[in-house]
Design an enzyme around this catalytic site. Structure first.
Site, PDB file in Angstrom:
ATOM      1  N   LYS A  70       0.798  -1.220   0.000  1.00 17.23           N
ATOM      2  CA  LYS A  70       0.000   0.000   0.000  1.00 17.23           C
ATOM      3  C   LYS A  70       0.838   1.281   0.000  1.00 17.23           C
ATOM      4  O   LYS A  70       0.380   2.335  -0.465  1.00 17.23           O
ATOM      5  CB  LYS A  70      -0.944   0.006   1.197  1.00 17.23           C
ATOM      6  CG  LYS A  70      -2.088  -1.001   1.100  1.00 17.23           C
ATOM      7  CD  LYS A  70      -3.119  -0.582   0.070  1.00 17.23           C
ATOM      8  CE  LYS A  70      -4.366  -1.428   0.165  1.00 17.23           C
ATOM      9  NZ  LYS A  70      -5.413  -0.972  -0.784  1.00 17.23           N
ATOM     10  N   SER A 320       0.713 -10.082  -0.851  1.00 14.41           N
ATOM     11  CA  SER A 320       0.500  -8.634  -0.845  1.00 14.41           C
ATOM     12  C   SER A 320       0.726  -7.975   0.511  1.00 14.41           C
ATOM     13  O   SER A 320       0.965  -6.768   0.576  1.00 14.41           O
ATOM     14  CB  SER A 320      -0.914  -8.312  -1.332  1.00 14.41           C
ATOM     15  OG  SER A 320      -1.878  -8.966  -0.513  1.00 14.41           O
TER      16      SER A 320
END
Length: 418
Positions: A70, A320
């Protein structure tokens, strides 16, 4: 990739609208992130390679700064803002990963940040967001309530709202993961990536498909939060009535408009995986790859476990994120061990006499099963006068061992009823 609707015979299909993000945007984002985001490692997995039948490598964004991808999109988005917007500060809403990405990105760029998080957000994520420099406000029980509060704050104060996935700059930043994969594994044939709102999958698709259109991109969603399959079928984002999954990083009820257009055009397939598969994948990452990942980060591995022979290799699975709350990790690992046949729960009846329970435990010891819990019931209308019911939770070595333990108990004369 979803086929374009066909027209009447002899007519040409309508031209596709240009995508909001190009490979040049992703390249520029990579320059912006130089010295900020790590080029995370690509680690081979012998165990997954054997299961899939093709080479499998793990793209370790769980080792990125803030523990997930992110930071990439958040930094590129804030860095692109003009000075007047930066002066007003930024605001975001998130249960964890986006919160930390925005907090660190804003801090590095000297921008004031406010992050709204749900009241029940895990304490380690709240503490990390504060440590990265954000002012944290706890509001709402679910992320949708938190999101509305952040947007209201933006309207009242003039702070710029930083969306977690629905903005071209964010998508371009996440796409730098795709450029790194092509640099680290030029021979890649399939990339598997988790999908929530779609920013990461869309960014990777833009970067990879415009340079290597032969590479297959497979998105993965949790069954209880799978908004993309109906949206792709409808040709536009469709909101789910409800979402439910342990994978909070991909627990999104509606695709973003910007990533949806890209995924609809460039991503080859979106698959769904069960909660059992997610927990089994998290357990595998921990045991075999020595990687701490959150359930959303394990979703590509879950897809590999669910249908191992359907991926052309070399395969790159994107881990991720690794920001998992220890309590959630504990529950998920227990779930994963049960799904993998490492726990066995049994109910059985035996004669209520002295030494009967000791004899049962001896049989279990002989079967090499470790007893975790025992519940002994003597008073129940279902039981005979001389009967007792025992509930057991056992630690076992896999599905075959579970069958062997149950078979050994039946052979010893015990009545296994569940």
């Amino acid at each position: 990739m979803v086929d374009s609707p066909g027209g009447d015979p002899g007519t040409s299909p309508a031209p596709l609208a240009p995508l909001a993000v190009s490979v040049d945007d992703v390249r520029n984002a990579q320059k912006t992130l130089s010295g900020v985001a790590r080029s995370t490692a690509l680690e081979g997995s012998r165990h997954l390679t054997a299961l899939v039948g093709s080479p499998v490598q793990l793209k370790c964004e769980n080792l990125q700064r803030t523990g997930s991808f992110k930071l990439r999109g958040a930094y590129v988005r804030i860095a692109a803002m003009p000075a007047e917007e930066r002066a007003r500060g930024v605001v975001a809403a998130s249960a964890g990963n986006h919160a930390q990405g925005v907090a660190l990105a804003a801090s590095l760029l000297g921008v004031r940040s406010t992050v709204f998080m749900p009241v029940g957000a895990p304490l380690p994520k709240v503490a990390a967001t504060r440590d990265y420099g954000a002012q944290v406000r706890l509001h709402g029980q679910v992320v949708d309530e938190t999101l509305r509060a952040a947007q209201e704050y933006a309207r009242e104060t003039g702070a710029v709202f930083i969306h977690p996935f629905d903005h071209p700059d964010v998508v371009a930043g996440q796409g730098t993961v795709g450029l790194e994969i092509l640099e680290q594994c030029p021979e890649v044939r399939t990339i598997v990536v988790g999908v929530g709102g779609g920013g990461l999958a869309a960014g990777i698709a833009v970067a990879v498909k415009q340079l290597r259109p032969d590479v297959r991109i497979v998105g993965v969603q949790a069954e209880g939060a799978a908004a993309y399959p109906p949206s792709l079928a409808a040709g536009a984002p469709v909101a789910l009535d409800a979402v439910s999954t342990m994978a909070d990083g991909i627990k999104v009820g509606r695709p973003g408009d910007v990533p949806f257009a890209i995924i609809n055009d460039l991503v080859d397939e979106v698959r769904t995986v069960s909660e059992d598969a997610l927990s089994s994948a998290l357990l595998l990452c921990l045991e075999r790859a020595k990687m701490v990942v959150e359930p959303a980060g394990a979703s590509p591995v879950a897809a590999l476990l669910t249908a191992p022979g359907t991926f052309e290799g070399p395969v790159v699975a994107v881990l991720s994120g690794g920001n998992v709350d220890p309590l959630v990790l504990q529950r998920t690992l227990r779930h994963g061990m049960a799904a993998a046949g490492r726990y066995l729960s049994l109910r059985l009846r035996l004669t209520d006499r002295p030494g009967a329970l000791a004899a049962l435990l001896h049989e279990l010891s002989e079967a090499d099963a470790n007893v975790l819990d025992v519940s002994h019931v003597r008073t129940d209308s279902r039981l005979g006068v001389d009967e007792a019911e025992v509930e057991l939770r056992l630690e076992t070595k896999g599905p075959q061992h579970c069958a062997d333990v149950a078979g050994a108990l039946r052979s010893a004369g015990y009545k296994v009823i569940g």
